[in-house]
Design a protein around this motif. Sequence first.
Motif, PDB file in Angstrom:
ATOM      1  N   GLY A 191       4.365   9.877  -2.096  1.00 23.29           N
ATOM      2  CA  GLY A 191       2.994   9.405  -2.247  1.00 23.29           C
ATOM      3  C   GLY A 191       1.979  10.527  -2.086  1.00 23.29           C
ATOM      4  O   GLY A 191       1.003  10.612  -2.830  1.00 23.29           O
ATOM      5  N   ALA A 192       2.219  11.407  -1.116  1.00 23.56           N
ATOM      6  CA  ALA A 192       1.307  12.533  -0.894  1.00 23.56           C
ATOM      7  C   ALA A 192       1.326  13.502  -2.071  1.00 23.56           C
ATOM      8  O   ALA A 192       0.283  14.036  -2.476  1.00 23.56           O
ATOM      9  CB  ALA A 192       1.684  13.258   0.398  1.00 23.56           C
ATOM     10  N   LEU A 193       2.496  13.745  -2.645  1.00 22.95           N
ATOM     11  CA  LEU A 193       2.591  14.605  -3.818  1.00 22.95           C
ATOM     12  C   LEU A 193       1.796  14.016  -4.981  1.00 22.95           C
ATOM     13  O   LEU A 193       1.030  14.719  -5.652  1.00 22.95           O
ATOM     14  CB  LEU A 193       4.052  14.783  -4.236  1.00 22.95           C
ATOM     15  CG  LEU A 193       4.943  15.629  -3.317  1.00 22.95           C
ATOM     16  CD1 LEU A 193       6.400  15.503  -3.747  1.00 22.95           C
ATOM     17  CD2 LEU A 193       4.512  17.087  -3.332  1.00 22.95           C
ATOM     18  N   SER A 194       1.964  12.718  -5.210  1.00 20.25           N
ATOM     19  CA  SER A 194       1.264  12.061  -6.303  1.00 20.25           C
ATOM     20  C   SER A 194      -0.247  12.102  -6.094  1.00 20.25           C
ATOM     21  O   SER A 194      -1.006  12.446  -6.995  1.00 20.25           O
ATOM     22  CB  SER A 194       1.752  10.618  -6.441  1.00 20.25           C
ATOM     23  OG  SER A 194       1.109   9.958  -7.496  1.00 20.25           O
ATOM     24  N   ARG A 195      -0.693  11.759  -4.888  1.00 23.62           N
ATOM     25  CA  ARG A 195      -2.117  11.742  -4.602  1.00 23.62           C
ATOM     26  C   ARG A 195      -2.719  13.137  -4.650  1.00 23.62           C
ATOM     27  O   ARG A 195      -3.909  13.303  -4.956  1.00 23.62           O
ATOM     28  CB  ARG A 195      -2.363  11.107  -3.236  1.00 23.62           C
ATOM     29  CG  ARG A 195      -1.985   9.628  -3.163  1.00 23.62           C
ATOM     30  CD  ARG A 195      -2.269   9.049  -1.791  1.00 23.62           C
ATOM     31  NE  ARG A 195      -3.684   9.117  -1.490  1.00 23.62           N
ATOM     32  CZ  ARG A 195      -4.180   9.425  -0.291  1.00 23.62           C
ATOM     33  NH1 ARG A 195      -3.382   9.722   0.717  1.00 23.62           N
ATOM     34  NH2 ARG A 195      -5.476   9.453  -0.097  1.00 23.62           N
ATOM     35  N   GLY A 196      -1.891  14.166  -4.333  1.00 29.37           N
ATOM     36  CA  GLY A 196      -2.391  15.534  -4.350  1.00 29.37           C
ATOM     37  C   GLY A 196      -2.270  16.220  -5.700  1.00 29.37           C
ATOM     38  O   GLY A 196      -2.656  17.386  -5.831  1.00 29.37           O
ATOM     39  N   GLY A 197      -1.727  15.518  -6.689  1.00 30.62           N
ATOM     40  CA  GLY A 197      -1.589  16.102  -8.012  1.00 30.62           C
ATOM     41  C   GLY A 197      -0.559  17.209  -8.085  1.00 30.62           C
ATOM     42  O   GLY A 197      -0.650  18.103  -8.940  1.00 30.62           O
ATOM     43  N   ILE A 198       0.440  17.178  -7.199  1.00 33.62           N
ATOM     44  CA  ILE A 198       1.493  18.194  -7.179  1.00 33.62           C
ATOM     45  C   ILE A 198       2.698  17.688  -7.973  1.00 33.62           C
ATOM     46  O   ILE A 198       3.199  16.594  -7.700  1.00 33.62           O
ATOM     47  CB  ILE A 198       1.897  18.534  -5.730  1.00 33.62           C
ATOM     48  CG1 ILE A 198       0.695  19.085  -4.962  1.00 33.62           C
ATOM     49  CG2 ILE A 198       3.057  19.525  -5.709  1.00 33.62           C
ATOM     50  CD1 ILE A 198       0.949  19.252  -3.481  1.00 33.62           C
ATOM     51  N   ASP A 199       3.162  18.457  -8.916  1.00 33.92           N
ATOM     52  CA  ASP A 199       4.288  18.063  -9.762  1.00 33.92           C
ATOM     53  C   ASP A 199       5.594  18.179  -8.975  1.00 33.92           C
ATOM     54  O   ASP A 199       5.987  19.285  -8.588  1.00 33.92           O
ATOM     55  CB  ASP A 199       4.341  18.962 -10.999  1.00 33.92           C
ATOM     56  CG  ASP A 199       5.450  18.558 -11.957  1.00 33.92           C
ATOM     57  OD1 ASP A 199       6.139  17.553 -11.709  1.00 33.92           O
ATOM     58  OD2 ASP A 199       5.628  19.276 -12.974  1.00 33.92           O
ATOM     59  N   PRO A 200       6.311  17.070  -8.727  1.00 33.30           N
ATOM     60  CA  PRO A 200       7.582  17.156  -7.994  1.00 33.30           C
ATOM     61  C   PRO A 200       8.630  18.018  -8.691  1.00 33.30           C
ATOM     62  O   PRO A 200       9.564  18.492  -8.048  1.00 33.30           O
ATOM     63  CB  PRO A 200       8.032  15.691  -7.916  1.00 33.30           C
ATOM     64  CG  PRO A 200       6.791  14.888  -8.073  1.00 33.30           C
ATOM     65  CD  PRO A 200       5.936  15.677  -9.033  1.00 33.30           C
ATOM     66  N   ALA A 201       8.474  18.216 -10.008  1.00 35.60           N
ATOM     67  CA  ALA A 201       9.436  19.036 -10.742  1.00 35.60           C
ATOM     68  C   ALA A 201       9.276  20.526 -10.462  1.00 35.60           C
ATOM     69  O   ALA A 201      10.109  21.333 -10.888  1.00 35.60           O
ATOM     70  CB  ALA A 201       9.301  18.782 -12.243  1.00 35.60           C
ATOM     71  N   SER A 202       8.234  20.910  -9.726  1.00 40.83           N
ATOM     72  CA  SER A 202       7.963  22.328  -9.489  1.00 40.83           C
ATOM     73  C   SER A 202       8.666  22.884  -8.259  1.00 40.83           C
ATOM     74  O   SER A 202       8.497  24.054  -7.924  1.00 40.83           O
ATOM     75  CB  SER A 202       6.451  22.548  -9.340  1.00 40.83           C
ATOM     76  OG  SER A 202       5.950  21.897  -8.180  1.00 40.83           O
ATOM     77  N   GLY A 203       9.445  22.067  -7.553  1.00 44.39           N
ATOM     78  CA  GLY A 203      10.111  22.533  -6.349  1.00 44.39           C
ATOM     79  C   GLY A 203      11.258  21.632  -5.963  1.00 44.39           C
ATOM     80  O   GLY A 203      11.938  21.064  -6.827  1.00 44.39           O
ATOM     81  N   ALA A 204      11.493  21.488  -4.669  1.00 45.33           N
ATOM     82  CA  ALA A 204      12.617  20.703  -4.156  1.00 45.33           C
ATOM     83  C   ALA A 204      12.152  19.858  -2.981  1.00 45.33           C
ATOM     84  O   ALA A 204      11.155  20.157  -2.326  1.00 45.33           O
ATOM     85  CB  ALA A 204      13.756  21.624  -3.719  1.00 45.33           C
TER      86      ALA A 204
END
Length: 274
Positions: A191-204
Amino acid sequence: MNAPRLTYSVPGVNVRHDGLHDIRRSLPEETPVALVFDGTTAAVMMASPDNIQDFAMGFALTEGFISGLADVTDFEIVAHELGIEARFWLASEQAEAVRRRRRSMLGPVGCGLCGIDSLEQAIRPLPVLPAGGTRLCQAAIAGASEALRAHQPLHDQTRAVHAAGFVGPEGDIVLMREDVGRHNALDKLIGALSRGGIDPASGAIVLTSRVSVEMVQKTVIAGCPVLIAVSAPTAHALRLAEGAGLTLVAFARGGSFDIYAHPERIQTGACHAA
């Protein structure tokens, strides 16, 4: 909503070889959190009472109640004497989809699948992650668990909560969330990744727990290609990871780790800057 109380200090007696000793310990709090969609409760989970919006959004995403934040027209958190409500109002098309697949569940902290009403829901089909993408260096994977351990204030107080972190390509912890439930910690992170606009595909994603079926499901649905854990995967979780194209790393501690699925995303040996 006032800042929640996350721990309670309680007295106890420590028994050692040299006798009894009065002690005080900090214990983590947990509270019921109701996920409410357009006025109807779809799930009630026991969770640590912080980062509730992250938890609610991550849960809604990984459990298929929404496909993205654009499906949510309004959101609020309402505290009650007995717990917390996370209230969603959905766009009309998504609201209808939720009504068609509504389910109720009460999930204790150790179980991410409690209360589902069919075997098909337990082992749902997963998308296949795209091949390629971000590759992580061996050193980043080997140091991920120790890096996460340095970002766990609630664990430092209580020794009783799990954490989930997002690891950047260089091995840095970009985001971290803690919870009494391992799957809740992962939902909070997603949820924090989504709300922060961070692409989960960019890391682990790195976990302090074992890897069970629901942890693989949530990671794949979030779109993250690499999952790292300090403990073991279950056999079924490994089969799901293999089929979904997820790189699965386990026993990541003390500078070493095991790779169980899709090793092509991990560069072993010395890593060199481009």
